[in-house]
Design a protein around this motif. Structure first.
Motif, short mmCIF file in Angstrom:
data_model
loop_
_atom_site.label_atom_id
_atom_site.label_comp_id
_atom_site.label_asym_id
_atom_site.label_seq_id
_atom_site.Cartn_x
_atom_site.Cartn_y
_atom_site.Cartn_z
N VAL A 60 0.85 -1.21 0.00
CA VAL A 60 0.00 0.00 0.00
C VAL A 60 0.87 1.25 0.00
N LEU A 63 2.20 2.25 -3.36
CA LEU A 63 1.28 2.65 -4.44
C LEU A 63 1.76 3.96 -5.04
N PRO A 64 1.83 4.02 -6.37
CA PRO A 64 2.32 5.27 -6.98
C PRO A 64 1.34 6.41 -6.74
N PRO A 65 1.86 7.59 -6.44
CA PRO A 65 0.97 8.73 -6.24
C PRO A 65 0.27 9.08 -7.55
N VAL A 66 -1.01 9.38 -7.44
CA VAL A 66 -1.79 9.75 -8.62
C VAL A 66 -1.89 11.28 -8.67
N PRO A 67 -1.30 11.90 -9.70
CA PRO A 67 -1.35 13.36 -9.75
C PRO A 67 -2.74 13.87 -10.10
N ALA A 68 -3.00 15.11 -9.73
CA ALA A 68 -4.29 15.73 -10.04
C ALA A 68 -4.46 15.78 -11.56
N ASP B 36 -2.02 17.94 -5.88
CA ASP B 36 -1.67 16.55 -6.16
C ASP B 36 -1.89 15.67 -4.94
N ASN B 40 -4.66 12.83 -4.66
CA ASN B 40 -4.22 11.45 -4.46
C ASN B 40 -4.93 10.80 -3.27
N ALA B 112 -6.05 7.54 -15.50
CA ALA B 112 -6.72 7.48 -14.21
C ALA B 112 -5.80 6.93 -13.13
N ASN B 113 -4.86 6.13 -13.50
CA ASN B 113 -3.99 5.51 -12.50
C ASN B 113 -2.59 5.34 -13.08
N PRO B 114 -1.93 6.44 -13.33
CA PRO B 114 -0.65 6.37 -14.01
C PRO B 114 0.42 5.76 -13.12
N LEU B 116 4.56 5.54 -12.57
CA LEU B 116 5.85 6.13 -12.96
C LEU B 116 6.68 5.09 -13.71
N LEU B 132 -0.79 -4.52 -10.28
CA LEU B 132 -0.76 -4.54 -8.82
C LEU B 132 -1.45 -3.32 -8.23
N ALA B 133 -1.15 -2.15 -8.82
CA ALA B 133 -1.76 -0.92 -8.31
C ALA B 133 -3.27 -0.98 -8.43
N LEU B 136 -4.62 -3.54 -5.85
CA LEU B 136 -4.62 -3.01 -4.49
C LEU B 136 -5.74 -2.00 -4.29
#
Lengths: 288, 205
Positions: A60, A63-68, B36, B40, B112-114, B116, B132-133, B136
């Protein structure tokens, strides 16, 4: 030793999970932490349980941060308008907006209508019941009969009239007129002069210019002594005494429509205005 | 006081003070700095881009209106408290919000769920991370609103128990138990459906 599968089953497991979870966060007291670490050291199953939990938490956390997806900048309109009014205010607004404001607006309209009716009626002279009598009766008798009856009141109401009339047409008496005005402004100083003026002019009237036609003039001197304490008031009435009777009459005739219906006109106009204002305020207050 | 200068050059404290006096430009600088983070958090709790956008926008509007009540401290924590409560209220209002199932995650585009991307990562690895993202996020959606908010504040935002207790206005012990139950629920979820996970992330049983 048998922590994970104790007799208490799920309850005990939940309690153990809570300890492990807090342990991962470093939120256990030092005593709790030491006890748990001692247990962990001797219990491989508990260690495995801890690792599963640690792995779950790390997934958890990673989890990559989702930008605005776009900017959320505020505009002045958003700040001023986006009002999420509570249900109660909506209820009152529907009451205010649906009933009170239109009611007030209707009342305002009716008052405005009455105002127009009264105003037009007044301009056409329809309402002359009071004024109609004095207008066709310019003869001096009527005027003079009224005059002695209320010598103190007359100067008060048509005060400006005798002055202007006297200045325009009766230069002789214009002098006494202005003196009278001075007397009003400074009663204490001019009182003596005014009294002397009245004493001089009053007796002169019946003898001189006016003559026998002005029979009703006689009562004026009679009234004089009674009002002697306030000479300036009497003087104003005596100024037009000689000839201005015809002139002083038209003035009241024109001013009377205002006197009789002015209050009504003003009342309706004011009422209409106030009601319109109230309707507006209520409408604004009731707007969601 | 360097209030006369460009708002872009102001420190956060100055921006907050200016915004408290009604300077919307100053507040918008704060919006740019925190949007952001706010989005998030909203996205992780709501699990839906549109709902998260609504929550983020409402949060900034409410924050601007209530800025007079901000009495120093962490502005970020203050903002996150607003967005967490906004999301929590929304979740309770729509308890039966349809849950995006894992099988549908293909519909969720990268926007919607980029994720990196890095140079060393192979395309396969990248796809696995994305899966996985999504998985989860899907698992988080199965939590109750109570547990979801606490879990996201803790494990996405990194707040400690006291900060969470303050933000959600619940006792410290409740934070502890809710978080523990949320994590256990996720763990069980991962265990049961472990075969759906990329090999590298599967829990050993």
């Amino acid at each position: 030793m048998m922590m994970g599968k104790g007799v208490n089953g799920k309850g005990a497991q939940a309690r153990m999970d809570e300890l492990l979870s807090a342990y991962l966060d470093g939120e256990l007291s030092s005593q709790e932490r030491r006890q748990l670490e001692a247990r962990l050291a001797g219990d491989p199953q508990l260690r495995e349980r801890l690792e599963e939990l640690r792995h779950t938490v790390s997934l958890v956390r990673e989890l990559p941060p989702v930008p605005a997806p776009h900017n959320f900048l505020l505009s002045p309109e958003m700040v001023g308008q986006t009002r999420r009014s509570a249900p109660p205010s909506r209820r009152t607004s529907s009451f205010l907006g649906n009933w009170l404001a239109p009611g007030l607006a209707l009342a305002s309209g009716l008052s405005g209508l009455l105002f127009l009716v009264v105003l037009i009626g007044g301009l056409l002279g329809l309402q002359n019941p009071w004024i109609a009598e004095p207008t066709p009766a310019p003869p001096d008798e009527v005027a003079m009969v009224e005059r002695p009856e209320e010598p103190a009141e007359e100067p008060a109401a048509p005060q400006p009239m005798p002055e202007s009339a006297g200045e325009e047409q009766f230069e002789d008496h214009a002098v006494t007129g202005t003196q009278t005005m001075r007397g009003i402004e400074e009663p204490s100083l001019a009182a003596g002069d005014a009294v002397s003026e009245t004493e001089e002019s009053a007796p002169a009237v019946p003898d001189g210019e006016v003559g026998g036609d002005e029979a009703p003039l006689a009562p004026t001197p009679a009234a004089l002594p009674t009002v002697a304490e306030e000479p300036h008031l009497v003087v104003t009435s005596t100024v037009p005494l000689t000839q201005p009777l015809v002139i002083t009459r038209p003035a009241p005739v024109e001013s009377r429509p205002l006197g009789g219906f002015g209050p009504l006109v003003a009342a309706f106009a004011t009422l209409a205005f106030i009601l319109a204002l109230a309707a507006r305020v209520v409408w604004l207050a009731g707007r969601p | 006081m360097k209030m006369k200068g460009n708002v872009a050059d102001m420190e956060e404290e100055d921006l907050i003070r200016a915004a408290q006096r009604g300077n919307l430009d100053a507040f918008n600088e704060l919006v740019l700095a925190y949007q952001d983070r706010v989005y998030n958090l909203a996205y992780r709790i709501m699990g839906d881009p549109a709902a998260a956008s609504d929550a983020a926008q409402d949060t900034f509007i409410k924050a601007y209106r209530k800025l007079g009540t901000f009495r120093g401290g962490s502005f970020r924590a203050w903002l996150l408290r607003i967005v967490a409560n906004r999301c929590y209220d929304e979740l309770r209002r729509y308890k039966r919000r349809p849950i995006t199932s894992f099988e549908d995650f293909g519909d969720m585009d990268e926007e919607a769920n980029p994720v990196l991307t890095s140079e060393e990562e192979s395309p396969e690895e990248r796809v696995e991370r994305q899966q996985l993202a999504h998985y989860l996020q899907d698992a988080i959606q199965t939590l109750s609103p109570d547990q979801r908010v606490v879990l996201v504040l803790s494990d996405v935002e990194g707040m400690n128990y006291a900060q969470i207790a303050d933000a959600v206005e619940i006792p410290l012990g409740t934070v502890k138990s809710r978080l523990s139950r949320a994590r256990a629920h996720l763990r069980d979820h991962l265990r049961e459906r472990g075969e759906l996970l990329p090999r590298a992330y599967r829990l050993e049983s």
